[in-house]
Design an enzyme around this catalytic site. Structure first.
Site, PDB file in Angstrom:
ATOM      1  N   ARG A  73      45.180  39.770  39.715  1.00  0.00           N
ATOM      2  CA  ARG A  73      45.564  38.931  40.856  1.00  0.00           C
ATOM      3  C   ARG A  73      46.751  38.034  40.502  1.00  0.00           C
ATOM      4  NH1 ARG A  73      43.436  33.907  43.418  1.00  0.00           N
ATOM      5  NH2 ARG A  73      43.753  34.100  45.660  1.00  0.00           N
ATOM      6  N   HIS A 132      50.193  37.939  42.603  1.00  0.00           N
ATOM      7  CA  HIS A 132      50.688  36.694  43.195  1.00  0.00           C
ATOM      8  C   HIS A 132      52.004  36.250  42.564  1.00  0.00           C
ATOM      9  CE1 HIS A 132      47.056  34.982  45.566  1.00  0.00           C
ATOM     10  NE2 HIS A 132      47.073  36.304  45.609  1.00  0.00           N
ATOM     11  N   ASN A 192      46.761  29.920  45.984  1.00  0.00           N
ATOM     12  CA  ASN A 192      46.409  29.886  44.562  1.00  0.00           C
ATOM     13  C   ASN A 192      45.478  28.736  44.190  1.00  0.00           C
ATOM     14  OD1 ASN A 192      48.132  32.113  43.938  1.00  0.00           O
ATOM     15  ND2 ASN A 192      49.891  30.733  43.907  1.00  0.00           N
ATOM     16  N   HIS A 203      40.382  45.108  44.856  1.00  0.00           N
ATOM     17  CA  HIS A 203      39.165  44.383  45.223  1.00  0.00           C
ATOM     18  C   HIS A 203      37.918  45.205  44.946  1.00  0.00           C
ATOM     19  CE1 HIS A 203      41.095  41.203  48.112  1.00  0.00           C
ATOM     20  NE2 HIS A 203      41.427  41.044  46.837  1.00  0.00           N
ATOM     21  N   THR A 204      38.069  46.303  44.221  1.00  0.00           N
ATOM     22  CA  THR A 204      36.905  47.047  43.760  1.00  0.00           C
ATOM     23  C   THR A 204      36.185  46.306  42.632  1.00  0.00           C
ATOM     24  OG1 THR A 204      36.133  49.209  43.005  1.00  0.00           O
ATOM     25  CG2 THR A 204      38.165  48.399  42.020  1.00  0.00           C
ATOM     26  N   ASP A 229      36.608  51.594  40.673  1.00  0.00           N
ATOM     27  CA  ASP A 229      36.334  52.908  41.252  1.00  0.00           C
ATOM     28  C   ASP A 229      36.738  52.894  42.725  1.00  0.00           C
ATOM     29  OD1 ASP A 229      34.242  51.528  42.596  1.00  0.00           O
ATOM     30  OD2 ASP A 229      32.845  51.967  40.964  1.00  0.00           O
TER      31      ASP A 229
END
Length: 332
Positions: free
Chosen positions: A62, A66, A94, A193-194, A253
């Site tokens: 992340r 960002h 943030n 986001h897994t 995944d």
């Protein structure tokens, strides 16, 4: 993992060719003579951090995202505030959510002890992202390197250029397009986001008062809403954490996409990829049905993202401390 490495190398060649001479200044072999152990040094620090912090991999990738979306991949997000630096860490997207900075410090310290003044903080974020994905069971790729660090920060840019958890698809797509990234990149990079977690405050409205209707978000699975309501009761809760992927929380995944098909995307910005009848729906379906297709696209997209306006050659600097410019003032 070996087969995924081959995939990464294929896409590496495609991306270098796509970006042309200017962008091709970045190279997978950039540190081969000046800091040949750079990848293993980063990996060792991230592995050690992951032993006590299961979230660190998602947090590091992340930071890379960002950073790149604000004036390019130049490590500007890592700068602390001083009398001359208005830190991006304090921008709304943030503040109280970007994390992993001490681990970046540890990586920088380890690298400085082995090859002082060589590896940039911007490259640390790129390498740490690949390491984080691989450690979580995702694909390998050869990271393009040679970025240099910026000497300024842009808090206003961070406030305006970073997608938020409640953004609609059109806004998210626009922000990606502004960075030269297309619809497939939107869906592929959202797949990060897994793994990772989100605070209740970023999705509470979907459970109780979506769009000020006094009702839940109708695009959410009702059983999923019930389970979330059991712990998420406070719209300002910034301590209770929820898995972005409720099926395999710490694995990299394609379950993120099957969750979207079941209306179990935690953030509104996630579920938007499947709840809108638009160009992203068939891409989600493709990734949900084939993990290798997702992995291939993710590698392609994160390499493209890492090529957003890098500083190279004599531009910028190689910071000795990722939190401040060389010779700069200590945090105020």
């Amino acid at each position: 993992m070996g087969s995924n490495k081959g995939v990464g190398l294929v896409f590496l060649g495609l991306v270098v060719g796509f970006f042309g001479v200017g962008r091709a200044q970045l190279s997978a072999t950039f540190y081969d003579t000046t800091c040949p152990n750079v990848i293993s040094i980063v990996r060792n620090v991230v592995q050690q951090a992951a032993q006590s912090d299961a979230r660190i991999g998602a947090s590091l990738i992340r930071l890379h995202f960002h950073d790149c979306f604000v004036d390019g991949c130049d490590g500007s997000l890592l700068l602390d505030s001083t009398s001359t630096i208005d830190s991006e860490k304090d921008a709304f997207p943030n503040q109280a959510s970007a994390r992993g900075f001490p681990v970046v410090d540890d990586i920088k310290t380890a690298l400085e002890s082995q090859c002082s003044g060589v590896v940039s903080c911007a490259d640390i974020l790129a390498i740490a992202s690949e390491v984080a994905v691989v450690l979580a069971g995702g694909p390998e790729w050869s990271v393009l390197l040679g970025r240099r660090d910026g000497t300024t920060a842009n808090r206003a840019g961070a406030n305006s250029n970073l997608p938020g958890p409640r953004d609609g698809l059109s806004n998210i797509t626009r922000m990606f397009s502004n960075q030269g990234l297309d619809t497939t990149d939107v869906v592929a990079l959202s797949g990060a986001h897994t793994f990772g977690r989100a605070q209740c405050q970023f999705f509470n409205d979907r459970l109780y008062n979506f769009n000020s209707t006094g009702a839940q978000d109708s695009s959410m699975d009702s059983a999923y809403v019930t389970s979330l309501r059991g712990s998420c009761t406070n719209s300002t809760d910034d301590t209770t954490l929820f898995d972005l992927d409720p099926t395999t929380a710490d694995g990299f995944d394609n379950n993120y996409y099957t969750n979207l098909q079941s209306n179990r995307g935690l953030l509104q910005s996630d579920q938007e990829l499947f709840s809108i009848d638009g160009a992203t729906v068939p891409i989600v379906q493709s990734f949900a049905s084939s993990q290798s297709t997702f992995f291939d696209s993710f590698v392609n997209s994160i390499i493209k993202m890492g090529n957003i306006s890098p500083l190279t050659g004599t531009s910028g600097e190689i910071r000795s401390n990722c939190r401040r410019v060389n010779g700069g003032q200590i945090q105020k």
